[in-house]
Write a protein that holds these residues in place. Structure first.
Motif, short mmCIF file in Angstrom:
data_model
loop_
_atom_site.label_atom_id
_atom_site.label_comp_id
_atom_site.label_asym_id
_atom_site.label_seq_id
_atom_site.Cartn_x
_atom_site.Cartn_y
_atom_site.Cartn_z
N GLY A 1 -29.30 -5.46 -49.73
CA GLY A 1 -29.15 -6.68 -50.50
C GLY A 1 -30.39 -6.97 -51.30
O GLY A 1 -31.34 -6.19 -51.33
N GLU A 2 -30.36 -8.12 -51.97
CA GLU A 2 -31.47 -8.51 -52.81
C GLU A 2 -32.49 -9.32 -52.02
O GLU A 2 -32.13 -10.12 -51.17
CB GLU A 2 -30.97 -9.35 -53.99
CG GLU A 2 -30.14 -8.56 -54.97
CD GLU A 2 -29.84 -9.34 -56.22
OE1 GLU A 2 -30.66 -10.19 -56.61
OE2 GLU A 2 -28.79 -9.10 -56.80
N ALA A 3 -33.75 -9.12 -52.36
CA ALA A 3 -34.84 -9.86 -51.72
C ALA A 3 -34.78 -11.33 -52.13
O ALA A 3 -34.34 -11.66 -53.23
CB ALA A 3 -36.18 -9.26 -52.11
N SER A 4 -35.18 -12.19 -51.22
CA SER A 4 -35.28 -13.61 -51.54
C SER A 4 -36.67 -14.10 -51.18
O SER A 4 -37.27 -13.64 -50.20
CB SER A 4 -34.22 -14.42 -50.80
OG SER A 4 -34.43 -14.35 -49.41
N THR A 5 -37.19 -14.99 -52.00
CA THR A 5 -38.53 -15.54 -51.78
C THR A 5 -38.43 -17.03 -51.54
O THR A 5 -37.74 -17.74 -52.27
CB THR A 5 -39.44 -15.26 -52.99
OG1 THR A 5 -39.51 -13.84 -53.19
CG2 THR A 5 -40.84 -15.81 -52.77
N VAL B 1 -40.67 -7.87 -44.68
CA VAL B 1 -41.06 -9.28 -44.83
C VAL B 1 -42.49 -9.27 -45.32
O VAL B 1 -43.36 -8.64 -44.71
CB VAL B 1 -40.97 -10.06 -43.50
CG1 VAL B 1 -41.45 -11.49 -43.68
CG2 VAL B 1 -39.56 -10.01 -42.95
N LYS B 2 -42.73 -9.96 -46.45
CA LYS B 2 -44.07 -9.97 -47.01
C LYS B 2 -44.51 -11.40 -47.28
O LYS B 2 -43.77 -12.18 -47.87
CB LYS B 2 -44.12 -9.18 -48.32
CG LYS B 2 -43.86 -7.71 -48.13
CD LYS B 2 -43.97 -6.96 -49.42
CE LYS B 2 -43.67 -5.49 -49.16
NZ LYS B 2 -43.72 -4.70 -50.37
N ALA B 3 -45.71 -11.72 -46.81
CA ALA B 3 -46.33 -13.00 -47.13
C ALA B 3 -47.13 -12.80 -48.39
O ALA B 3 -47.88 -11.84 -48.52
CB ALA B 3 -47.21 -13.47 -45.99
N THR C 1 -41.40 -13.32 -48.84
CA THR C 1 -40.27 -12.57 -49.39
C THR C 1 -39.64 -11.74 -48.28
O THR C 1 -40.33 -10.97 -47.60
CB THR C 1 -40.73 -11.64 -50.53
OG1 THR C 1 -41.34 -12.44 -51.55
CG2 THR C 1 -39.57 -10.88 -51.12
N ILE C 2 -38.34 -11.93 -48.10
CA ILE C 2 -37.57 -11.16 -47.11
C ILE C 2 -36.63 -10.24 -47.87
O ILE C 2 -35.85 -10.69 -48.71
CB ILE C 2 -36.76 -12.09 -46.18
CG1 ILE C 2 -37.71 -13.03 -45.44
CG2 ILE C 2 -35.92 -11.27 -45.20
CD1 ILE C 2 -37.01 -14.09 -44.63
N LYS C 3 -36.73 -8.94 -47.59
CA LYS C 3 -35.87 -7.96 -48.25
C LYS C 3 -34.95 -7.33 -47.21
O LYS C 3 -35.41 -6.64 -46.31
CB LYS C 3 -36.70 -6.88 -48.93
CG LYS C 3 -35.85 -5.88 -49.70
CD LYS C 3 -36.70 -4.86 -50.41
CE LYS C 3 -35.91 -3.92 -51.27
NZ LYS C 3 -34.72 -3.35 -50.68
#
Length: 75
Positions: A54-58, A28-30, A48-50
């Motif tokens: 699966g694919e990351a979503s922002t 998880v990145k801010a 962004t949660i990876k």
């Protein structure tokens, strides 16, 4: 307030199930923070949660500054 809590509980339960299906969270990145008013008491932050499988979503999360710090703006 109770309706908001109920909706959040349902939303997070659904997210938790989806994350479990994808093998859990890898990171998880801010990201970038953007102030949305001149007195800098409101902002948005990109998160962004990876998942592991699966694919990351922002998502762009709205924030508001309170006496107790920054909180998610639910309005």
């Amino acid at each position: 307030e109770e309706q908001v809590k109920g909706k959040l509980t349902l939303m997070f339960s659904a997210m938790q199930e989806e994350i479990k299906k994808q093998g859990g969270v890898d990171s998880v990145k801010a990201g970038e923070v953007t102030y949305t008013n001149s007195d800098k008491t409101a902002a948005t932050v990109k998160v962004t949660i990876k998942p592991k499988n699966g694919e990351a979503s922002t998502e762009e999360i709205p924030l508001i500054k309170t006496d107790k710090g920054w909180k998610i703006n639910m309005q």
